[in-house]
Scaffold this active site. Sequence first.
Site, PDB file in Angstrom:
ATOM      1  CE1 TYR A 130     -44.068  70.962  68.210  1.00 10.91           C
ATOM      2  CE2 TYR A 130     -43.941  71.173  65.833  1.00 10.91           C
ATOM      3  CZ  TYR A 130     -43.898  70.392  66.968  1.00 10.91           C
ATOM      4  OH  TYR A 130     -43.684  69.045  66.859  1.00 10.91           O
ATOM      5  CG  ASP A 148     -50.889  65.217  65.142  1.00 11.24           C
ATOM      6  OD1 ASP A 148     -49.749  65.001  65.560  1.00 11.24           O
ATOM      7  OD2 ASP A 148     -51.450  64.524  64.275  1.00 11.24           O
TER       8      ASP A 148
HETATM    9  N1  APR Z   1     -58.864  73.238  63.954  1.00 13.78           N
HETATM   10  C1  APR Z   1     -58.173  74.331  63.523  1.00 13.78           C
HETATM   11  N2  APR Z   1     -57.139  74.869  64.185  1.00 13.78           N
HETATM   12  C2  APR Z   1     -56.794  74.285  65.359  1.00 13.78           C
HETATM   13  C3  APR Z   1     -57.455  73.143  65.878  1.00 13.78           C
HETATM   14  C4  APR Z   1     -58.526  72.626  65.119  1.00 13.78           C
HETATM   15  N3  APR Z   1     -59.220  71.540  65.519  1.00 13.78           N
HETATM   16  N4  APR Z   1     -56.844  72.796  67.063  1.00 13.78           N
HETATM   17  C5  APR Z   1     -55.868  73.693  67.276  1.00 13.78           C
HETATM   18  N5  APR Z   1     -55.823  74.597  66.259  1.00 13.78           N
HETATM   19  C6  APR Z   1     -54.925  75.735  66.064  1.00 13.78           C
HETATM   20  C7  APR Z   1     -54.176  76.215  67.273  1.00 13.78           C
HETATM   21  O1  APR Z   1     -54.958  77.144  68.004  1.00 13.78           O
HETATM   22  C8  APR Z   1     -52.970  76.893  66.614  1.00 13.78           C
HETATM   23  O2  APR Z   1     -53.289  78.202  66.210  1.00 13.78           O
HETATM   24  O3  APR Z   1     -53.914  75.289  65.151  1.00 13.78           O
HETATM   25  C9  APR Z   1     -52.718  76.054  65.348  1.00 13.78           C
HETATM   26  C10 APR Z   1     -51.555  75.072  65.477  1.00 13.78           C
HETATM   27  O4  APR Z   1     -51.543  74.561  66.798  1.00 13.78           O
HETATM   28  P1  APR Z   1     -51.095  73.050  67.143  1.00 13.78           P
HETATM   29  O5  APR Z   1     -52.151  72.114  66.740  1.00 13.78           O
HETATM   30  O6  APR Z   1     -50.640  73.066  68.564  1.00 13.78           O
HETATM   31  O7  APR Z   1     -49.836  72.761  66.175  1.00 13.78           O
HETATM   32  P2  APR Z   1     -48.339  73.289  66.248  1.00 13.78           P
HETATM   33  O8  APR Z   1     -48.215  74.569  66.987  1.00 13.78           O
HETATM   34  O9  APR Z   1     -47.852  73.186  64.837  1.00 13.78           O
HETATM   35  O10 APR Z   1     -47.623  72.179  67.141  1.00 13.78           O
HETATM   36  C11 APR Z   1     -47.502  70.886  66.626  1.00 13.78           C
HETATM   37  O11 APR Z   1     -48.508  69.957  68.549  1.00 13.78           O
HETATM   38  O12 APR Z   1     -50.384  68.709  68.589  1.00 13.78           O
HETATM   39  C12 APR Z   1     -49.037  68.629  68.595  1.00 13.78           C
HETATM   40  O13 APR Z   1     -48.561  66.557  67.518  1.00 13.78           O
HETATM   41  C13 APR Z   1     -48.513  67.951  67.361  1.00 13.78           C
HETATM   42  O14 APR Z   1     -46.312  67.824  68.251  1.00 13.78           O
HETATM   43  C14 APR Z   1     -47.127  68.514  67.321  1.00 13.78           C
HETATM   44  C15 APR Z   1     -47.321  69.948  67.785  1.00 13.78           C
END
Ligand code: APR
Length: 168
Positions: A126, A34
């Site tokens: 998450y 995000d």
């Molecule tokens: N590109 C690809 N994958 C990524 C990137 C990126 N730039 N950044 C992180 N990831 C990976 C993480 O390593 C993880 O495996 O994406 C996956 C999802 O991680 P998160 O981004 O933390 O998402 P999620 O677990 O769904 O949590 C969502 O996190 O960032 C906040 O606003 C968001 O509150 C929401 C929560």
Amino acid sequence: MVTVSLALGDITGQHVDAIVNAANSSLLGGGGVDGAIHRKGGPEILAECRALRASRYGKGLATGRAVATTAGRLPAQWVIHTVGPVWSPDEDRSELLASCYRESLRVADELGARTVAFPAISTGVYRWPMEDGARIALATVRAAGTTVSEVRFVLFDQAAHDVFAAQG
Ligand code: APR
């Protein structure tokens, strides 16, 4: 028939029609994917998210649902924001995670997107276990009746990539 591919790296660099964001229900940004999408995509994305909150999504986007905005400066046409479930040891939320993939593809179909990049939804902040997250992601995408021609899972580190690759 959708082709599924894996890529290692930052989803914000993927040249596809739609990049899927692992958002939260506020749609107003966060960390992880995000944060990267809003940082690299620029303020237009947040502006459209705010407009969605002011109109159809007054209470925010529900878990398992998906909505599209512009991709701003990203090398894509759209960002499809979806809200994954937080992993729970007490409650099986697998159907909500599957819904993120299904609903994102439904939105992609409505847009006419042909190539879609997904992160491993819910497997970061998450706390969804990567193996189970990968299993649900791959099974749901493969079972989806979608007009998308390529789904690309973009994994942020080698360990995640290996888990997806091992699921075959
Ligand atoms: N590109 C690809 N994958 C990524 C990137 C990126 N730039 N950044 C992180 N990831 C990976 C993480 O390593 C993880 O495996 O994406 C996956 C999802 O991680 P998160 O981004 O933390 O998402 P999620 O677990 O769904 O949590 C969502 O996190 O960032 C906040 O606003 C968001 O509150 C929401 C929560």
